[in-house]
Design an enzyme around this catalytic site. Structure first.
Site, PDB file in Angstrom:
ATOM      1  N   PRO A   2       1.668  -2.974  -2.729  1.00  0.00           N
ATOM      2  CA  PRO A   2       1.508  -4.371  -2.328  1.00  0.00           C
ATOM      3  C   PRO A   2       0.164  -4.608  -1.638  1.00  0.00           C
ATOM      4  O   PRO A   2      -0.131  -4.009  -0.614  1.00  0.00           O
ATOM      5  CB  PRO A   2       2.659  -4.608  -1.346  1.00  0.00           C
ATOM      6  CG  PRO A   2       3.531  -3.396  -1.421  1.00  0.00           C
ATOM      7  CD  PRO A   2       2.707  -2.291  -1.955  1.00  0.00           C
ATOM      8  N   GLU A   3      -0.638  -5.460  -2.246  1.00  0.00           N
ATOM      9  CA  GLU A   3      -1.884  -5.933  -1.635  1.00  0.00           C
ATOM     10  C   GLU A   3      -1.722  -7.441  -1.457  1.00  0.00           C
ATOM     11  O   GLU A   3      -0.632  -7.963  -1.631  1.00  0.00           O
ATOM     12  CB  GLU A   3      -3.078  -5.583  -2.539  1.00  0.00           C
ATOM     13  CG  GLU A   3      -3.145  -4.100  -2.890  1.00  0.00           C
ATOM     14  CD  GLU A   3      -4.257  -3.750  -3.871  1.00  0.00           C
ATOM     15  OE1 GLU A   3      -5.313  -4.391  -3.834  1.00  0.00           O
ATOM     16  OE2 GLU A   3      -4.058  -2.832  -4.686  1.00  0.00           O
ATOM     17  N   HIS A  91      17.215   4.429  -1.390  1.00  0.00           N
ATOM     18  CA  HIS A  91      16.033   4.258  -0.554  1.00  0.00           C
ATOM     19  C   HIS A  91      16.068   2.976   0.275  1.00  0.00           C
ATOM     20  O   HIS A  91      15.020   2.488   0.698  1.00  0.00           O
ATOM     21  CB  HIS A  91      14.752   4.292  -1.389  1.00  0.00           C
ATOM     22  CG  HIS A  91      14.640   5.498  -2.270  1.00  0.00           C
ATOM     23  ND1 HIS A  91      14.657   6.773  -1.768  1.00  0.00           N
ATOM     24  CD2 HIS A  91      14.540   5.611  -3.615  1.00  0.00           C
ATOM     25  CE1 HIS A  91      14.556   7.632  -2.786  1.00  0.00           C
ATOM     26  NE2 HIS A  91      14.491   6.955  -3.912  1.00  0.00           N
ATOM     27  N   ARG A 110       8.688   5.752  -0.087  1.00  0.00           N
ATOM     28  CA  ARG A 110       7.841   6.676   0.681  1.00  0.00           C
ATOM     29  C   ARG A 110       7.825   6.413   2.181  1.00  0.00           C
ATOM     30  O   ARG A 110       7.093   7.073   2.917  1.00  0.00           O
ATOM     31  CB  ARG A 110       6.426   6.663   0.112  1.00  0.00           C
ATOM     32  CG  ARG A 110       6.246   7.789  -0.889  1.00  0.00           C
ATOM     33  CD  ARG A 110       4.988   7.647  -1.689  1.00  0.00           C
ATOM     34  NE  ARG A 110       5.246   6.863  -2.885  1.00  0.00           N
ATOM     35  CZ  ARG A 110       4.375   6.697  -3.876  1.00  0.00           C
ATOM     36  NH1 ARG A 110       3.197   7.244  -3.796  1.00  0.00           N
ATOM     37  NH2 ARG A 110       4.686   5.993  -4.933  1.00  0.00           N
ATOM     38  N   ARG A 151     -24.616  -1.069   6.970  1.00  0.00           N
ATOM     39  CA  ARG A 151     -23.513  -0.236   6.478  1.00  0.00           C
ATOM     40  C   ARG A 151     -23.949   0.504   5.217  1.00  0.00           C
ATOM     41  O   ARG A 151     -24.252  -0.109   4.194  1.00  0.00           O
ATOM     42  CB  ARG A 151     -22.277  -1.106   6.184  1.00  0.00           C
ATOM     43  CG  ARG A 151     -21.742  -1.847   7.408  1.00  0.00           C
ATOM     44  CD  ARG A 151     -21.206  -0.911   8.475  1.00  0.00           C
ATOM     45  NE  ARG A 151     -20.049  -0.173   8.046  1.00  0.00           N
ATOM     46  CZ  ARG A 151     -18.804  -0.500   8.366  1.00  0.00           C
ATOM     47  NH1 ARG A 151     -18.553  -1.540   9.143  1.00  0.00           N
ATOM     48  NH2 ARG A 151     -17.799   0.219   7.936  1.00  0.00           N
TER      49      ARG A 151
END
Length: 267
Positions: A2-3, A91, A110, A151
């Site tokens: 998920p983003e 899960h 996870r 950077r």
DNA sequence: AAGGCAGCCTGTAAGC
DNA sequence: TGCTTACAGGCTGCCT
């Protein structure tokens, strides 16, 4: 994984699902999933939901009693409405009980996902430093130029740095750089303002397209009805062996994550 | 300050 | 066939 587009899709669906409903309770089946703020001396439930928001990949659910639920889905977390799957799915790490025996299961293979219960005023203690929202007007050339000054890290790493831009993960960083024709190994501060402008525009386009397609279901991400998103059908570079122009795709590691890019299209 | 990387975690797949 | 190993990556924390 998920983003931003996946979290936004889930948030939109939660908003519809939870509107005017009451959360009766929260059951937890995994000790490391739930974090309970010390100032919260009694259960915040039952409580009504007064609003939802997204900060980067974090979901915030504000309750009537000045408490807030913060949810991060981690790598494999999903929120799934009860009437679509078995009662105790595999899960399952936690479960929100709603009025009329409805449930929303938090399923997370996870266990990188987290649920925080805290007084609303304590939210900042649980959110890391987050940069600009990429779909807001604040994500513009002057912001990015300032953020990238000095950077030397590769632009791919910078795109995934939540302190600079909140919500991008590996899949979208790959897709955005391919579509903006930028080589992911380019040192961030060496990009011209023209290329940065292109990068910003592409980021917004890709994210909006992905939200419209309800996110990317590569492995575990699912919508609240346990159905897949559709943006995986529109990926141009992530996990591909050749790019849309037919050139072979290169796979490298950056910051321990897989980067896919086309050395011909991306300079 | 910036950047690199191990570790967390479990299912899947490749290799021997 | 069955075991071992690598891989997937969001985030934290440690080290340089």
């Amino acid at each position: 994984m998920p983003e931003l587009p996946e979290v936004q899709t889930i948030l939109n669906e939660l908003e519809k699902e939870l509107k005017d409903k009451q959360i009766e309770g929260l059951d937890c089946y995994h000790s490391r999933t739930l974090i309970w703020d010390k100032e919260l001396t009694a259960t915040p439930f039952p409580a009504k939901i007064i609003g939802l928001e997204r900060h980067g990949k974090f979901i915030l659910i504000h309750l009537t009693n000045e408490n807030t639920i913060i949810i991060h889905l981690g790598m494999t977390g999903k929120l799934v409405r009860d009437n679509t799957i078995a009662n105790h799915p595999k899960h399952e790490r936690a479960c929100f009980r709603l009025s009329e025996k409805e449930k929303i299961h938090f399923i997370d293979i996870r266990t990188f996902g987290k649920i925080v219960l805290c007084p609303t005023k304590n939210i900042p203690a649980y959110l890391p430093e987050l940069g600009v929202e990429p779909l807001s007007e604040d994500f513009n050339l002057s912001y990015l130029q300032k953020a990238l000054k000095g950077r030397k890290a590769p632009i791919k790493n910078i795109l995934m740095d939540q302190k600079i831009i909140a919500g991008l993960g590996n899949i979208y960083a790959n897709e955005i750089l391919y579509r903006a024709k930028i080589n992911p190994e380019t040192p961030a501060s060496s990009l011209s303002s023209q290329r940065l402008s292109k990068l910003i525009k592409t980021t917004k386009t890709v994210l909006n397209e992905a939200i419209e397609k309800n996110g990317t279901s590569i492995s575990d991400y699912r919508r609240i009805d346990d159905k897949k998103g559709e943006f995986q059908n529109f990926l141009q570079i992530y996990q591909k062996t050749s790019c849309p122009k037919g050139h072979p795709v290169q796979k490298i590691k950056q910051g321990g994550r897989s980067t896919y890019f086309c050395p011909v299209c991306q300079k």
